[in-house]
Design a protein around this motif. Sequence first.
Motif, PDB file in Angstrom:
ATOM      1  N   GLU A 207       0.833  -1.185   0.000  1.00  0.00           N
ATOM      2  CA  GLU A 207       0.000   0.000   0.000  1.00  0.00           C
ATOM      3  C   GLU A 207       0.871   1.240   0.000  1.00  0.00           C
ATOM      4  O   GLU A 207       1.854   1.320   0.738  1.00  0.00           O
ATOM      5  CB  GLU A 207      -0.902  -0.018   1.222  1.00  0.00           C
ATOM      6  CG  GLU A 207      -1.930   1.083   1.246  1.00  0.00           C
ATOM      7  CD  GLU A 207      -2.908   0.913   2.391  1.00  0.00           C
ATOM      8  OE1 GLU A 207      -3.702  -0.038   2.341  1.00  0.00           O
ATOM      9  OE2 GLU A 207      -2.842   1.715   3.330  1.00  0.00           O
TER      10      GLU A 207
ATOM     11  N   TYR B 232      -5.809  10.357  -9.407  1.00  0.00           N
ATOM     12  CA  TYR B 232      -6.444   9.039  -9.541  1.00  0.00           C
ATOM     13  C   TYR B 232      -6.723   8.743 -11.014  1.00  0.00           C
ATOM     14  O   TYR B 232      -6.365   7.675 -11.524  1.00  0.00           O
ATOM     15  CB  TYR B 232      -7.745   9.012  -8.739  1.00  0.00           C
ATOM     16  CG  TYR B 232      -8.583   7.782  -8.960  1.00  0.00           C
ATOM     17  CD1 TYR B 232      -8.467   6.703  -8.099  1.00  0.00           C
ATOM     18  CD2 TYR B 232      -9.464   7.688 -10.033  1.00  0.00           C
ATOM     19  CE1 TYR B 232      -9.234   5.553  -8.291  1.00  0.00           C
ATOM     20  CE2 TYR B 232     -10.228   6.546 -10.233  1.00  0.00           C
ATOM     21  CZ  TYR B 232     -10.104   5.492  -9.363  1.00  0.00           C
ATOM     22  OH  TYR B 232     -10.849   4.359  -9.557  1.00  0.00           O
TER      23      TYR B 232
ATOM     24  N   ILE C   1      -4.922   5.574 -13.069  1.00  0.00           N
ATOM     25  CA  ILE C   1      -5.739   4.386 -13.327  1.00  0.00           C
ATOM     26  C   ILE C   1      -5.702   3.986 -14.801  1.00  0.00           C
ATOM     27  O   ILE C   1      -5.884   2.817 -15.129  1.00  0.00           O
ATOM     28  CB  ILE C   1      -7.195   4.583 -12.815  1.00  0.00           C
ATOM     29  CG1 ILE C   1      -7.881   3.232 -12.618  1.00  0.00           C
ATOM     30  CG2 ILE C   1      -8.001   5.455 -13.763  1.00  0.00           C
ATOM     31  CD1 ILE C   1      -7.334   2.392 -11.521  1.00  0.00           C
TER      32      ILE C   1
ATOM     33  N   ASP D 135      -5.107  -0.212 -14.280  1.00  0.00           N
ATOM     34  CA  ASP D 135      -6.370  -0.617 -13.673  1.00  0.00           C
ATOM     35  C   ASP D 135      -6.430  -2.092 -13.285  1.00  0.00           C
ATOM     36  O   ASP D 135      -7.143  -2.453 -12.367  1.00  0.00           O
ATOM     37  CB  ASP D 135      -7.556  -0.239 -14.553  1.00  0.00           C
ATOM     38  CG  ASP D 135      -7.550  -0.934 -15.900  1.00  0.00           C
ATOM     39  OD1 ASP D 135      -6.507  -1.468 -16.316  1.00  0.00           O
ATOM     40  OD2 ASP D 135      -8.615  -0.945 -16.533  1.00  0.00           O
ATOM     41  N   GLN D 136      -5.685  -2.959 -13.918  1.00  0.00           N
ATOM     42  CA  GLN D 136      -5.738  -4.373 -13.562  1.00  0.00           C
ATOM     43  C   GLN D 136      -4.786  -4.723 -12.417  1.00  0.00           C
ATOM     44  O   GLN D 136      -4.946  -5.751 -11.780  1.00  0.00           O
ATOM     45  CB  GLN D 136      -5.421  -5.261 -14.770  1.00  0.00           C
ATOM     46  CG  GLN D 136      -3.971  -5.259 -15.201  1.00  0.00           C
ATOM     47  CD  GLN D 136      -3.551  -4.057 -16.025  1.00  0.00           C
ATOM     48  OE1 GLN D 136      -4.318  -3.147 -16.273  1.00  0.00           O
ATOM     49  NE2 GLN D 136      -2.313  -4.051 -16.459  1.00  0.00           N
TER      50      GLN D 136
ATOM     51  N   ILE E 137      -3.780  -2.361  -9.757  1.00  0.00           N
ATOM     52  CA  ILE E 137      -3.881  -1.578  -8.533  1.00  0.00           C
ATOM     53  C   ILE E 137      -5.336  -1.229  -8.224  1.00  0.00           C
ATOM     54  O   ILE E 137      -6.180  -1.175  -9.108  1.00  0.00           O
ATOM     55  CB  ILE E 137      -3.044  -0.279  -8.601  1.00  0.00           C
ATOM     56  CG1 ILE E 137      -3.518   0.641  -9.725  1.00  0.00           C
ATOM     57  CG2 ILE E 137      -1.573  -0.582  -8.752  1.00  0.00           C
ATOM     58  CD1 ILE E 137      -2.808   1.973  -9.781  1.00  0.00           C
ATOM     59  N   GLU E 138      -5.584  -1.019  -6.947  1.00  0.00           N
ATOM     60  CA  GLU E 138      -6.844  -0.456  -6.475  1.00  0.00           C
ATOM     61  C   GLU E 138      -6.496   0.891  -5.867  1.00  0.00           C
ATOM     62  O   GLU E 138      -5.469   1.020  -5.192  1.00  0.00           O
ATOM     63  CB  GLU E 138      -7.474  -1.332  -5.400  1.00  0.00           C
ATOM     64  CG  GLU E 138      -7.998  -2.640  -5.895  1.00  0.00           C
ATOM     65  CD  GLU E 138      -8.588  -3.481  -4.755  1.00  0.00           C
ATOM     66  OE1 GLU E 138      -8.571  -3.039  -3.578  1.00  0.00           O
ATOM     67  OE2 GLU E 138      -9.053  -4.580  -5.053  1.00  0.00           O
TER      68      GLU E 138
ATOM     69  N   GLU F 161      -8.182   4.674  -4.032  1.00  0.00           N
ATOM     70  CA  GLU F 161      -9.305   5.468  -3.551  1.00  0.00           C
ATOM     71  C   GLU F 161      -8.782   6.729  -2.885  1.00  0.00           C
ATOM     72  O   GLU F 161      -7.693   6.745  -2.315  1.00  0.00           O
ATOM     73  CB  GLU F 161     -10.188   4.678  -2.592  1.00  0.00           C
ATOM     74  CG  GLU F 161      -9.541   4.327  -1.281  1.00  0.00           C
ATOM     75  CD  GLU F 161     -10.482   3.605  -0.335  1.00  0.00           C
ATOM     76  OE1 GLU F 161     -11.664   3.961  -0.273  1.00  0.00           O
ATOM     77  OE2 GLU F 161     -10.018   2.672   0.331  1.00  0.00           O
TER      78      GLU F 161
ATOM     79  N   LYS G 197      -3.294   0.512  -3.599  1.00  0.00           N
ATOM     80  CA  LYS G 197      -3.012  -0.859  -3.176  1.00  0.00           C
ATOM     81  C   LYS G 197      -2.625  -1.667  -4.406  1.00  0.00           C
ATOM     82  O   LYS G 197      -3.404  -1.781  -5.354  1.00  0.00           O
ATOM     83  CB  LYS G 197      -4.233  -1.478  -2.504  1.00  0.00           C
ATOM     84  CG  LYS G 197      -4.609  -0.795  -1.219  1.00  0.00           C
ATOM     85  CD  LYS G 197      -5.827  -1.418  -0.605  1.00  0.00           C
ATOM     86  CE  LYS G 197      -6.216  -0.653   0.655  1.00  0.00           C
ATOM     87  NZ  LYS G 197      -7.445  -1.178   1.254  1.00  0.00           N
TER      88      LYS G 197
ATOM     89  N   LYS H 280      -2.092  -5.015  -6.221  1.00  0.00           N
ATOM     90  CA  LYS H 280      -2.687  -6.340  -6.063  1.00  0.00           C
ATOM     91  C   LYS H 280      -2.316  -7.212  -7.265  1.00  0.00           C
ATOM     92  O   LYS H 280      -1.975  -6.717  -8.328  1.00  0.00           O
ATOM     93  CB  LYS H 280      -4.204  -6.233  -5.961  1.00  0.00           C
ATOM     94  CG  LYS H 280      -4.830  -5.608  -7.192  1.00  0.00           C
ATOM     95  CD  LYS H 280      -6.315  -5.548  -7.114  1.00  0.00           C
ATOM     96  CE  LYS H 280      -6.846  -5.066  -8.465  1.00  0.00           C
ATOM     97  NZ  LYS H 280      -8.234  -5.332  -8.636  1.00  0.00           N
TER      98      LYS H 280
END
Length: 68
Positions: free
Chosen positions: A2, A16, A20, A24-25, A27-28, A30, A39, A41
């Motif tokens: 994170e 953001y 993104i 987009d595939q 990381i997340e 907000e 984050k 992932k």
Amino acid sequence: MEICISIDEKNCTALYNSLIQDNDQDIEMECKEGQLVIKIKNAKISSIYNLVDDIIRDYETFKKIYNL
């Protein structure tokens, strides 16, 4: 993993949207409480360095464009 970047609400949304597009595939993200929370992932250990490097470079470019 994170990563948190302290940034105001208006610029958080703009940052953001710029990050993104390419990730987009992987990381997340907000905007919350004066931070952009990123984050990572589903990334291989060997890919994490490249993702973080991309985020840092994009953030540096964003700061130059928006005079932050």
